[in-house]
Design a protein around this motif. Sequence first.
Motif, PDB file in Angstrom:
ATOM      1  N   LEU A  33       4.230  10.522  -6.757  1.00 42.12           N
ATOM      2  CA  LEU A  33       5.272  10.919  -7.706  1.00 42.12           C
ATOM      3  C   LEU A  33       4.672  11.135  -9.090  1.00 42.12           C
ATOM      4  O   LEU A  33       5.021  12.096  -9.793  1.00 42.12           O
ATOM      5  CB  LEU A  33       6.377   9.864  -7.756  1.00 42.12           C
ATOM      6  N   HIS A  34       3.776  10.247  -9.489  1.00 48.01           N
ATOM      7  CA  HIS A  34       3.127  10.369 -10.797  1.00 48.01           C
ATOM      8  C   HIS A  34       2.358  11.686 -10.903  1.00 48.01           C
ATOM      9  O   HIS A  34       2.458  12.410 -11.907  1.00 48.01           O
ATOM     10  CB  HIS A  34       2.191   9.186 -11.021  1.00 48.01           C
ATOM     11  N   ASP A  35       1.591  12.026  -9.870  1.00 52.27           N
ATOM     12  CA  ASP A  35       0.804  13.265  -9.892  1.00 52.27           C
ATOM     13  C   ASP A  35       1.711  14.488  -9.938  1.00 52.27           C
ATOM     14  O   ASP A  35       1.415  15.461 -10.642  1.00 52.27           O
ATOM     15  CB  ASP A  35      -0.097  13.330  -8.652  1.00 52.27           C
ATOM     16  N   TYR A  36       2.803  14.425  -9.202  1.00 56.86           N
ATOM     17  CA  TYR A  36       3.737  15.553  -9.183  1.00 56.86           C
ATOM     18  C   TYR A  36       4.366  15.759 -10.558  1.00 56.86           C
ATOM     19  O   TYR A  36       4.406  16.876 -11.077  1.00 56.86           O
ATOM     20  CB  TYR A  36       4.830  15.312  -8.138  1.00 56.86           C
ATOM     21  N   LEU A  37       4.862  14.681 -11.156  1.00 56.67           N
ATOM     22  CA  LEU A  37       5.515  14.783 -12.464  1.00 56.67           C
ATOM     23  C   LEU A  37       4.514  15.174 -13.552  1.00 56.67           C
ATOM     24  O   LEU A  37       4.854  15.899 -14.489  1.00 56.67           O
ATOM     25  CB  LEU A  37       6.204  13.461 -12.816  1.00 56.67           C
ATOM     26  N   LYS A  38       3.281  14.695 -13.428  1.00 55.81           N
ATOM     27  CA  LYS A  38       2.251  15.046 -14.408  1.00 55.81           C
ATOM     28  C   LYS A  38       1.988  16.547 -14.395  1.00 55.81           C
ATOM     29  O   LYS A  38       1.706  17.166 -15.420  1.00 55.81           O
ATOM     30  CB  LYS A  38       0.971  14.282 -14.109  1.00 55.81           C
ATOM     31  N   GLU A  39       2.125  17.151 -13.209  1.00 53.45           N
ATOM     32  CA  GLU A  39       1.875  18.587 -13.074  1.00 53.45           C
ATOM     33  C   GLU A  39       3.022  19.427 -13.616  1.00 53.45           C
ATOM     34  O   GLU A  39       2.801  20.443 -14.270  1.00 53.45           O
ATOM     35  CB  GLU A  39       1.636  18.936 -11.606  1.00 53.45           C
ATOM     36  N   ILE A  40       4.273  18.979 -13.380  1.00 52.84           N
ATOM     37  CA  ILE A  40       5.413  19.824 -13.770  1.00 52.84           C
ATOM     38  C   ILE A  40       5.952  19.499 -15.156  1.00 52.84           C
ATOM     39  O   ILE A  40       6.580  20.345 -15.799  1.00 52.84           O
ATOM     40  CB  ILE A  40       6.561  19.737 -12.745  1.00 52.84           C
ATOM     41  N   CYS A  41       5.764  18.264 -15.619  1.00 50.70           N
ATOM     42  CA  CYS A  41       6.272  17.897 -16.954  1.00 50.70           C
ATOM     43  C   CYS A  41       5.347  16.858 -17.584  1.00 50.70           C
ATOM     44  O   CYS A  41       5.674  15.674 -17.663  1.00 50.70           O
ATOM     45  CB  CYS A  41       7.713  17.388 -16.877  1.00 50.70           C
TER      46      CYS A  41
ATOM     47  N   ASN B 273       0.832  -1.206   0.000  1.00 54.49           N
ATOM     48  CA  ASN B 273       0.000   0.000   0.000  1.00 54.49           C
ATOM     49  C   ASN B 273       0.866   1.256   0.000  1.00 54.49           C
ATOM     50  O   ASN B 273       0.547   2.239  -0.687  1.00 54.49           O
ATOM     51  CB  ASN B 273      -0.926  -0.001   1.222  1.00 54.49           C
ATOM     52  N   ALA B 274       1.965   1.229   0.762  1.00 55.55           N
ATOM     53  CA  ALA B 274       2.853   2.385   0.827  1.00 55.55           C
ATOM     54  C   ALA B 274       3.496   2.655  -0.529  1.00 55.55           C
ATOM     55  O   ALA B 274       3.620   3.816  -0.957  1.00 55.55           O
ATOM     56  CB  ALA B 274       3.936   2.155   1.881  1.00 55.55           C
ATOM     57  N   GLN B 275       3.911   1.600  -1.218  1.00 51.31           N
ATOM     58  CA  GLN B 275       4.518   1.772  -2.540  1.00 51.31           C
ATOM     59  C   GLN B 275       3.511   2.343  -3.540  1.00 51.31           C
ATOM     60  O   GLN B 275       3.846   3.196  -4.356  1.00 51.31           O
ATOM     61  CB  GLN B 275       5.071   0.434  -3.052  1.00 51.31           C
ATOM     62  N   VAL B 276       2.274   1.865  -3.488  1.00 49.37           N
ATOM     63  CA  VAL B 276       1.228   2.363  -4.380  1.00 49.37           C
ATOM     64  C   VAL B 276       1.004   3.858  -4.145  1.00 49.37           C
ATOM     65  O   VAL B 276       0.896   4.651  -5.092  1.00 49.37           O
ATOM     66  CB  VAL B 276      -0.089   1.580  -4.168  1.00 49.37           C
ATOM     67  N   ILE B 277       0.949   4.263  -2.883  1.00 53.07           N
ATOM     68  CA  ILE B 277       0.735   5.671  -2.539  1.00 53.07           C
ATOM     69  C   ILE B 277       1.904   6.521  -3.004  1.00 53.07           C
ATOM     70  O   ILE B 277       1.717   7.595  -3.595  1.00 53.07           O
ATOM     71  CB  ILE B 277       0.522   5.819  -1.012  1.00 53.07           C
ATOM     72  N   ASN B 278       3.122   6.049  -2.748  1.00 52.28           N
ATOM     73  CA  ASN B 278       4.313   6.816  -3.132  1.00 52.28           C
ATOM     74  C   ASN B 278       4.424   6.953  -4.649  1.00 52.28           C
ATOM     75  O   ASN B 278       4.788   8.019  -5.162  1.00 52.28           O
ATOM     76  CB  ASN B 278       5.570   6.147  -2.580  1.00 52.28           C
ATOM     77  N   LYS B 279       4.107   5.882  -5.361  1.00 57.36           N
ATOM     78  CA  LYS B 279       4.151   5.933  -6.820  1.00 57.36           C
ATOM     79  C   LYS B 279       3.111   6.910  -7.355  1.00 57.36           C
ATOM     80  O   LYS B 279       3.390   7.708  -8.264  1.00 57.36           O
ATOM     81  CB  LYS B 279       3.922   4.537  -7.403  1.00 57.36           C
ATOM     82  N   ALA B 280       1.904   6.859  -6.807  1.00 54.90           N
ATOM     83  CA  ALA B 280       0.834   7.755  -7.252  1.00 54.90           C
ATOM     84  C   ALA B 280       1.191   9.208  -6.974  1.00 54.90           C
ATOM     85  O   ALA B 280       0.925  10.090  -7.807  1.00 54.90           O
ATOM     86  CB  ALA B 280      -0.477   7.380  -6.562  1.00 54.90           C
TER      87      ALA B 280
END
Length: 278
Positions: A205-213, A196-203
């Motif tokens: 990071l994905h949301d952050y990168l989607k916003e900036i690049c 669950n922690a890995q899923v949250i951390n991946k999501a």
Amino acid sequence: MKHILIPTDFSDNSWNALEYAVCFFKKVQCTFYVLHVDDLSNSDIAANSFMTLNSKDKFSVKDKLNNTIDHIKSCCPNTSHKYIILEEYGNFIDITRKTVEEKKIDLIVMGTKGASSLKATIMGSNTGNVITKIACNVLVVPNNIIAKKPSKIAFPTDFNLFYTYPILNSITEILEISNAKLEVLHMSQSRPNFTNAQVINKAYLHDYLKEICTESHSFENILGKNIREAIVAHIADNKIEMLTMVAKNLNLFQQLFFNNALEQLSYETTVPLLVMHE
């Protein structure tokens, strides 16, 4: 203004690191501190006395430092770049740590001998110690690398860490400066079964990168029996030009870079490696 520390022993490796850093930060206002650390026995104070030794070697070091600055200014003229030479005597790690604190260093750039075993060259000594013992981002530059901005950067991660602001900010800066595409790589021996922690951390990071690049990043999963061999193959097959990792991610870092028996960094690198600290 970025404050960048370039330790030098006047070798081709350290010159290449300086040249790469100057090229990479071409459009950024920077102060480059070029530091040479020599043994305390070579200073102009003999033992505990105040007897002055022959100062010829001391001036020779300063001449070499000044020549290095003159050379880089000639090769890469840039009004946005300022250079300061530092000559110190004593323990390399202690002095580097003190310099990072006093000069408010943002990044340390160091050279290696490239694809030859880093364990046998510098990663088992000064560079390896800087990465593991000093809380500052470190860019490791192989000697055979041409000084240019990377177009593809790989970020190996196991998603076990929560990505704090300093890490995300380091990723943002490197992408803004290079305008490179980022590949987030997860490597495993079989189909990943995330916690669950890995899923949250991946999501996150994905949301952050989607916003900036939005269009300049991707997430890849690489299957392979040997993590180290998998990343080396991926670098070659996909023309990756820089690798970046979180120093705190000790489990993945150890799989990629440490020889467990010898406790030394032994990864063979063909691309620059940016190690990020929180």
